[in-house]
Design an enzyme around this catalytic site. Structure first.
Site, mmCIF file in Angstrom:
data_model
loop_
_atom_site.group_PDB
_atom_site.id
_atom_site.type_symbol
_atom_site.label_atom_id
_atom_site.label_comp_id
_atom_site.label_asym_id
_atom_site.label_seq_id
_atom_site.Cartn_x
_atom_site.Cartn_y
_atom_site.Cartn_z
ATOM 1 N N HIS A 158 -6.398 50.502 45.244
ATOM 2 C CA HIS A 158 -6.072 51.331 44.089
ATOM 3 C C HIS A 158 -4.607 51.710 44.088
ATOM 4 O O HIS A 158 -3.908 51.592 45.112
ATOM 5 C CB HIS A 158 -6.977 52.557 44.013
ATOM 6 C CG HIS A 158 -7.006 53.378 45.272
ATOM 7 N ND1 HIS A 158 -7.715 53.000 46.398
ATOM 8 C CD2 HIS A 158 -6.400 54.537 45.583
ATOM 9 C CE1 HIS A 158 -7.558 53.906 47.340
ATOM 10 N NE2 HIS A 158 -6.747 54.851 46.874
ATOM 11 N N HIS A 179 -3.130 50.139 47.642
ATOM 12 C CA HIS A 179 -3.594 50.366 49.018
ATOM 13 C C HIS A 179 -5.110 50.543 49.091
ATOM 14 O O HIS A 179 -5.784 50.799 48.099
ATOM 15 C CB HIS A 179 -2.909 51.591 49.631
ATOM 16 C CG HIS A 179 -3.270 52.890 48.961
ATOM 17 N ND1 HIS A 179 -2.723 53.285 47.760
ATOM 18 C CD2 HIS A 179 -4.123 53.873 49.321
ATOM 19 C CE1 HIS A 179 -3.211 54.457 47.407
ATOM 20 N NE2 HIS A 179 -4.083 54.838 48.332
ATOM 21 N N ARG A 183 -10.025 65.007 46.963
ATOM 22 C CA ARG A 183 -10.717 63.791 47.430
ATOM 23 C C ARG A 183 -11.656 64.106 48.597
ATOM 24 O O ARG A 183 -11.251 64.759 49.555
ATOM 25 C CB ARG A 183 -9.691 62.747 47.878
ATOM 26 C CG ARG A 183 -10.329 61.424 48.276
ATOM 27 C CD ARG A 183 -9.269 60.404 48.666
ATOM 28 N NE ARG A 183 -9.226 60.232 50.100
ATOM 29 C CZ ARG A 183 -8.292 59.551 50.751
ATOM 30 N NH1 ARG A 183 -7.306 58.963 50.074
ATOM 31 N NH2 ARG A 183 -8.326 59.433 52.067
ATOM 32 N N ASP A 214 -7.739 52.908 51.570
ATOM 33 C CA ASP A 214 -7.543 54.134 52.349
ATOM 34 C C ASP A 214 -7.772 53.927 53.842
ATOM 35 O O ASP A 214 -8.709 53.211 54.247
ATOM 36 C CB ASP A 214 -8.495 55.239 51.844
ATOM 37 C CG ASP A 214 -8.180 55.650 50.414
ATOM 38 O OD1 ASP A 214 -7.009 55.557 50.010
ATOM 39 O OD2 ASP A 214 -9.109 56.066 49.704
#
Ligand SMILES: O=C(O)CCC(=O)C(=O)O
Length: 287
Positions: A257, A100, A272, A102
């Site tokens: 990723h 995917h 994150r 983000d």
């Protein structure tokens, strides 16, 4: 201030490089900022080792690259809304073992994300990245031309409000309705021109892309299925083995990723910071 030049060691042929000679706990000077930024533009994802930074330093590093995004659905670190927490253990199985990009359900999907390993399993839990430049460039000229004309719809619902989300069904329906007002179905080009490098990157992902606009359902499904398989070609990828205090910083505009779930039911916890991006566009390359 960090004044020393950084060292850059490539990881994959098309994506990924490990950076050394920098201490992210110290404020980033202009020269170090430029070097890190250039490395990110050149390699799509960059990795740092042994960066024992606090949440505040993590946020400060991210802010050097732009405004930070506060995720509308994912949990954050108490006292630090800019830090998204990805924590899995025996009661919370991992669910991001899917390729995917983000937050592409947003009008301005993230420019990049900076992920720090907080707690790691004994083995496994690596992450893979794939270059969407390499994925696009590997296609035939005819397929490239065909794709550059297309637009796809992206949406949040099937990721954040799927059957895995155990909310009460009525509350869930109300939450989706409320979220829908803020996050309508979003249109993005299937091929995205990178705003800094000018290179073309494939921009559909199996998490958030719903379908291709102006195509029949079956046509859209077949094309997306082909592209989702294509982006997983091993030659486009690199794989990173985490250690405590490792950091990965990826350019979300030209990579996808995948977080391996092979460690479960052990615990893995990552923090994150997500940097705001701009509106994706396609502009034909000048040949
Ligand atoms: O946990 C990881 O290694 C990757 C996290 C991820 O997929 C994400 O932040 O979108």
């Amino acid at each position: 201030m960090t004044t020393q030049s950084i060292a850059v060691e490539k990881l994959g042929a098309h994506v990924g490089a490990e950076i050394s000679g920098i201490d992210l706990a110290r404020p980033l000077g202009n020269k170090a900022f430029r070097e890190v930024h250039d490395a990110l533009m050149n390699h799509g994802v960059i990795f740092f080792r042994d960066q024992d930074i606090t949440p505040a330093q993590h946020i400060e590093f991210g802010r050097k690259f732009g405004e930070l995004n506060v995720h509308p659905f994912a949990p954050s670190l108490p006292g630090h809304k800019e830090i998204l927490v990805i924590r899995n253990d025996k009661d919370h199985p991992p669910n991001i073992n899917v390729w995917h990009t983000d937050v592409t359900f947003m009008e301005r999907p993230a420019m990049g994300s900076i992920l720090k390993a907080e707690r790691l399993p004994d083995n496994g839990g690596d992450t893979m990245w794939a270059s969407m430049y390499a994925a696009f460039e590997a296609l035939s000229d005819k397929m490239q031309r065909f794709l550059t004309d297309l637009v796809a719809y992206h949406d949040f619902e099937h990721v954040f409000f799927s059957a895995r989300n155990k909310m009460d069904p009525i509350e869930k329906a109300q939450a989706v309705k409320k979220a829908r007002a803020e996050w309508p179905l979003m249109e993005h080009p299937v091929v995205r021109t990178h705003p800094v490098t000018g290179r073309q990157a494939l921009f559909v992902n199996s998490s958030f892309t719903l379908r291709i606009k102006d195509m029949k359902e079956l046509e859209s499904r077949a094309l997306l299925q082909f592209l989702y398989e294509h982006v997983t070609t091993p030659e486009f990828q690199c794989r990173f083995r985490w250690r405590e205090n490792s950091i990965a910083f990826w350019d979300n505009r030209c990579t996808q990723h995948y977080a391996l779930a092979d460690y479960w039911p052990q615990e893995r916890c990552m923090h994150r910071v997500t940097i705001e991006g701009d509106r994706p566009f396609y502009r034909a390359s000048v040949k």
